[in-house]
Design a protein around this motif. Structure first.
Motif, PDB file in Angstrom:
ATOM      1  N   GLU A   1      71.966   0.864  30.030  1.00  0.00           N
ATOM      2  CA  GLU A   1      70.581   0.378  30.025  1.00  0.00           C
ATOM      3  C   GLU A   1      70.234  -0.424  31.276  1.00  0.00           C
ATOM      4  O   GLU A   1      69.070  -0.647  31.577  1.00  0.00           O
ATOM      5  CB  GLU A   1      70.267  -0.424  28.756  1.00  0.00           C
TER       6      GLU A   1
ATOM      7  N   GLY B   1      60.422   6.709  30.097  1.00  0.00           N
ATOM      8  CA  GLY B   1      61.715   7.247  29.710  1.00  0.00           C
ATOM      9  C   GLY B   1      61.729   7.576  28.230  1.00  0.00           C
ATOM     10  O   GLY B   1      61.188   6.818  27.421  1.00  0.00           O
TER      11      GLY B   1
ATOM     12  N   SER C   1      64.263   8.884  24.923  1.00  0.00           N
ATOM     13  CA  SER C   1      65.671   8.916  24.494  1.00  0.00           C
ATOM     14  C   SER C   1      66.242  10.296  24.675  1.00  0.00           C
ATOM     15  O   SER C   1      65.561  11.306  24.471  1.00  0.00           O
ATOM     16  CB  SER C   1      65.791   8.495  23.031  1.00  0.00           C
ATOM     17  N   ARG C   2      67.516  10.311  25.056  1.00  0.00           N
ATOM     18  CA  ARG C   2      68.195  11.608  25.265  1.00  0.00           C
ATOM     19  C   ARG C   2      68.606  12.205  23.948  1.00  0.00           C
ATOM     20  O   ARG C   2      68.885  11.612  23.010  1.00  0.00           O
ATOM     21  CB  ARG C   2      69.433  11.407  26.141  1.00  0.00           C
TER      22      ARG C   2
ATOM     23  N   ALA D   1      69.525   4.735  32.325  1.00  0.00           N
ATOM     24  CA  ALA D   1      70.467   5.843  32.142  1.00  0.00           C
ATOM     25  C   ALA D   1      70.568   6.263  30.684  1.00  0.00           C
ATOM     26  O   ALA D   1      71.075   7.337  30.387  1.00  0.00           O
ATOM     27  CB  ALA D   1      71.844   5.458  32.678  1.00  0.00           C
ATOM     28  N   ALA D   2      70.072   5.439  29.785  1.00  0.00           N
ATOM     29  CA  ALA D   2      70.079   5.791  28.368  1.00  0.00           C
ATOM     30  C   ALA D   2      68.880   6.667  28.002  1.00  0.00           C
ATOM     31  O   ALA D   2      68.763   7.097  26.857  1.00  0.00           O
ATOM     32  CB  ALA D   2      70.073   4.521  27.520  1.00  0.00           C
ATOM     33  N   THR D   3      67.993   6.926  28.979  1.00  0.00           N
ATOM     34  CA  THR D   3      66.813   7.749  28.747  1.00  0.00           C
ATOM     35  C   THR D   3      66.685   8.797  29.858  1.00  0.00           C
ATOM     36  O   THR D   3      67.435   8.773  30.831  1.00  0.00           O
ATOM     37  CB  THR D   3      65.530   6.897  28.721  1.00  0.00           C
ATOM     38  N   SER D   4      65.709   9.667  29.686  1.00  0.00           N
ATOM     39  CA  SER D   4      65.350  10.648  30.712  1.00  0.00           C
ATOM     40  C   SER D   4      63.872  10.499  31.009  1.00  0.00           C
ATOM     41  O   SER D   4      63.089  10.165  30.110  1.00  0.00           O
ATOM     42  CB  SER D   4      65.596  12.077  30.208  1.00  0.00           C
TER      43      SER D   4
ATOM     44  N   ASP E   1      60.221  11.496  31.245  1.00  0.00           N
ATOM     45  CA  ASP E   1      59.409  12.458  30.504  1.00  0.00           C
ATOM     46  C   ASP E   1      58.531  13.213  31.504  1.00  0.00           C
ATOM     47  O   ASP E   1      57.330  12.992  31.612  1.00  0.00           O
ATOM     48  CB  ASP E   1      58.567  11.733  29.454  1.00  0.00           C
TER      49      ASP E   1
ATOM     50  N   ASN F   1      67.970   4.726  37.014  1.00  0.00           N
ATOM     51  CA  ASN F   1      68.036   6.039  37.645  1.00  0.00           C
ATOM     52  C   ASN F   1      66.679   6.386  38.243  1.00  0.00           C
ATOM     53  O   ASN F   1      65.647   6.244  37.588  1.00  0.00           O
ATOM     54  CB  ASN F   1      68.450   7.108  36.636  1.00  0.00           C
TER      55      ASN F   1
END
Length: 191
Positions: free
Chosen positions: A70, A188, A190-191, A95-98, A100, A74
């Motif tokens: 977290e 971001g 969630s992955r 880094a815990a998400t991507s 959108d 990125n």
């Protein structure tokens, strides 16, 4: 309220980034100098550390140094097009998400379609190395979109320095206060 001491994270040796321009890509060093002239907090709150370039990728760096995902900011570069007009944005997410890209970023860019900027173009136009692209020092005309998670008090932002052999660290609140940054809720997912 922002802290007053140089941030630290993991087992890495941190130092004031402005004291180590040799660890920064030229556009990053220049942007930090310019920003520091406008905001006294930058000199004492933006840190840099040298790393093994083979550990520059987020997952590897986090594993080797026990860093929380977290905190990893990125930065991905996205281009959107509507007709003949192209719009480019750097998107900063944990880094815990991507990012959108297909919904949130595309709408923010007012584009029919959005996709990642090809690596060779992103590195050439930014003056930064692949794996080291950072929101600090990007070309004029590129939007800088930062996920609102970084605006929370006490959150740190660990990011590229423009080169693969070092990383920057600063309070997320300071990143969100950087000139030109747009703080975006839900950037971001969630992955």
């Amino acid at each position: 309220m922002l802290p007053t001491a140089l941030p630290r994270l993991g087992d890495l040796p941190w130092a004031a980034a402005l004291d180590h321009p040799d660890l920064l890509a030229p556009p990053v060093a220049e942007a930090l100098r310019t920003w520091a002239a406008q905001d006294d907090r930058v000199k004492g709150l933006v840190a840099v550390t040298e790393i093994d370039p083979d550990h520059a990728d987020t997952a590897t760096l986090n594993d080797v140094h026990g860093l929380p995902p977290e905190a990893s900011a990125n930065c991905v570069v996205v281009a959107g097009r509507r007709g003949d007009v192209e719009r480019v944005a750097a998107c900063v997410v944990t880094a815990a998400t991507s990012a959108d890209v297909n919904t949130r970023v595309r709408k923010l860019l007012d584009a029919r379609k959005a996709s990642f900027l090809p690596m060779d173009r992103a590195t050439t136009e930014s003056g930064m190395e692949y794996g080291g692209i950072t929101p600090v020092g990007l070309p004029d005309g590129w939007r800088v979109l930062v996920d609102s998670r970084f605006a929370a008090p006490g959150v740190l932002a660990l990011m590229g320095s423009g080169v693969r052999r070092s990383k920057l660290l600063m309070p997320g609140e300071l990143l969100c206060a950087m000139p030109g940054v747009e703080v975006v809720e839900g950037l971001g997912v969630s992955r």
